[in-house]
Design a protein around this motif. Structure first.
Motif, PDB file in Angstrom:
ATOM      1  N   SER A   1      42.285   4.266 -23.468  1.00 38.65           N
ATOM      2  CA  SER A   1      41.137   4.617 -22.624  1.00 38.65           C
ATOM      3  C   SER A   1      41.203   6.049 -22.124  1.00 38.65           C
ATOM      4  N   TYR A   2      41.720   6.953 -22.939  1.00 34.62           N
ATOM      5  CA  TYR A   2      41.950   8.317 -22.478  1.00 34.62           C
ATOM      6  C   TYR A   2      40.644   9.067 -22.224  1.00 34.62           C
ATOM      7  N   ARG A   3      40.586   9.759 -21.097  1.00 32.11           N
ATOM      8  CA  ARG A   3      39.381  10.507 -20.751  1.00 32.11           C
ATOM      9  C   ARG A   3      39.165  11.697 -21.674  1.00 32.11           C
ATOM     10  N   ASP A   4      40.256  12.205 -22.296  1.00 36.67           N
ATOM     11  CA  ASP A   4      40.059  13.339 -23.201  1.00 36.67           C
ATOM     12  C   ASP A   4      39.282  12.958 -24.461  1.00 36.67           C
ATOM     13  N   ILE A   5      39.118  11.667 -24.723  1.00 33.40           N
ATOM     14  CA  ILE A   5      38.209  11.259 -25.804  1.00 33.40           C
ATOM     15  C   ILE A   5      36.783  11.655 -25.424  1.00 33.40           C
TER      16      ILE A   5
END
Length: 354
Positions: A91-95
């Motif tokens: 669930s990484y925000r950098d995606i």
């Protein structure tokens, strides 16, 4: 007016052309971070990701919606020529910040498998539900990667087999329910944390009609196990464009059957038995590579059956055998991979028989 014979010829030529533009398999790319500040082993930079996406565009690949493409494969319907799917784990925000603008600019659909705990805890490095809804409008799909990203085959200290199974069932069902609650629907797709599963876990997926993905390399076809589908890693050591090109030009190994002796390795070298479908293949050019060991020994039991054996036992952790074979054109490779877990006693892995 065209004669019936002429019309028949035209239709035949058009049908052949359509058939030539169809594909009965799907390579799937797996990413994690798109950032220059996250661990390199699971990351590639925005510049590298742009290079990947630009190559897909310039080389004529068609990025397809994953669930739609898999449903077509299961139904033995053709995909577009050079079809490929894009996925992310975690669930990484950098995606959202690193990958999403690049994908949206090209109108590429993509799938993110989320672990829900960081999202629900509103961690600063995790996606938010609002960001997910924004990405959905642009073609994103969100599947499950469990609540807490556990090693699904490891029991907690003192945990019974029954309690372990109940906990793993919650890891699956809770995220499915949350996706429906927050986004209104679920694609019923699941990515195993660390790519690890066994027959019991895969049965959970089958009972719920969930398509699930491991982390072994390979290409999906109608013959694949839809409770443990392969994907190609494209981050870290696999981020080079040359490696990506090879994977995108791969096809599923034409196997009639495969036997790997289970999900766990022991203190003995692993082996696998591959039986090929009838056809004209370059079997003499088949090569199998063992992680950390080089080439496997190949023992041809018959003209269409081979046993590939590692030279020594795996160390603790995950080990694999990758097999490749050029097709008759020499321009593409058939690809197959199998992963085993060599567990140590203190890790608490569930037994092979469970």
């Amino acid at each position: 007016m065209l004669s019936k014979i002429h019309c028949g010829i035209v239709i035949g030529v058009l049908s052949a052309s359509v058939a030539a533009q169809a594909q009965d398999y799907l390579p799937i790319l797996q990413y994690h971070h798109v950032s220059s500040t996250t661990p390199r082993s699971t990351s590639l930079t925005e510049a590298e990701f742009i290079e990947h996406m630009d190559y897909l565009q310039s080389a004529g690949f068609e990025v397809v919606d994953l669930r739609t493409a898999l449903d077509k494969l299961k139904a033995k319907e053709a995909l577009p020529d050079k079809a490929v799917a894009i996925t992310f784990d975690d669930s990484y925000r950098d995606i959202y910040s690193g990958a999403f603008p690049i994908l949206a600019e090209r109108d590429y659909p993509f799938t993110i498998f989320i672990n829900s705990e960081p999202v629900e805890a509103k961690r600063s490095n995790a996606l938010t539900w609002a960001q997910m809804k924004e990405m959905e409008v642009a073609g994103a799909v969100f599947g499950s990667h469990t609540i807490n990203h556990p090693y699904m085959l490891r029991k907690e200290e003192g945990e019974s087999d029954e309690a372990w199974l109940s906990r793993m069932t919650r890891e699956v069902d809770s995220v499915e329910e949350l996706l429906v609650e927050e986004l209104g629907h679920s694609p019923k797709m699941f990515a195993y944390p660390y790519g690890e599963s066994n027959k019991t876990i895969r049965n959970i997926m089958k009972e719920r009609d969930i398509i699930a993905f491991g982390q072994q390399s390979g290409v999906v076809s109608a013959d694949s196990d839809f409770t443990n589908l392969p994907r190609f890693p494209a981050s870290g050591a696999y981020a080079k464009l040359s490696a990506l090109k090879t994977k995108l030009n791969s096809k599923p190994m034409p196997l009639l059957s495969e036997e790997a002796g289970g999900d766990f390795a022991t203190d003995q070298p692993v082996s696998l038995r591959l039986t090929f479908k009838q056809g004209k293949y370059r079997l003499k050019d088949l090569a199998c590579y063992v992680s950390g060991q080089g080439k496997a020994t190949l023992d041809w039991v018959s003209d269409s059956e081979v046993i590939a054996t590692a030279s020594k036992a795996f160390n603790t952790g995950r080990g694999r055998i990758n097999c490749t074979m050029p097709d008759n054109s020499g321009r593409q490779y058939y690809w197959y991979s199998n992963v085993w877990i060599r567990a140590s006693a203190e890790q608490g892995y569930i037994s092979e028989k469970s």
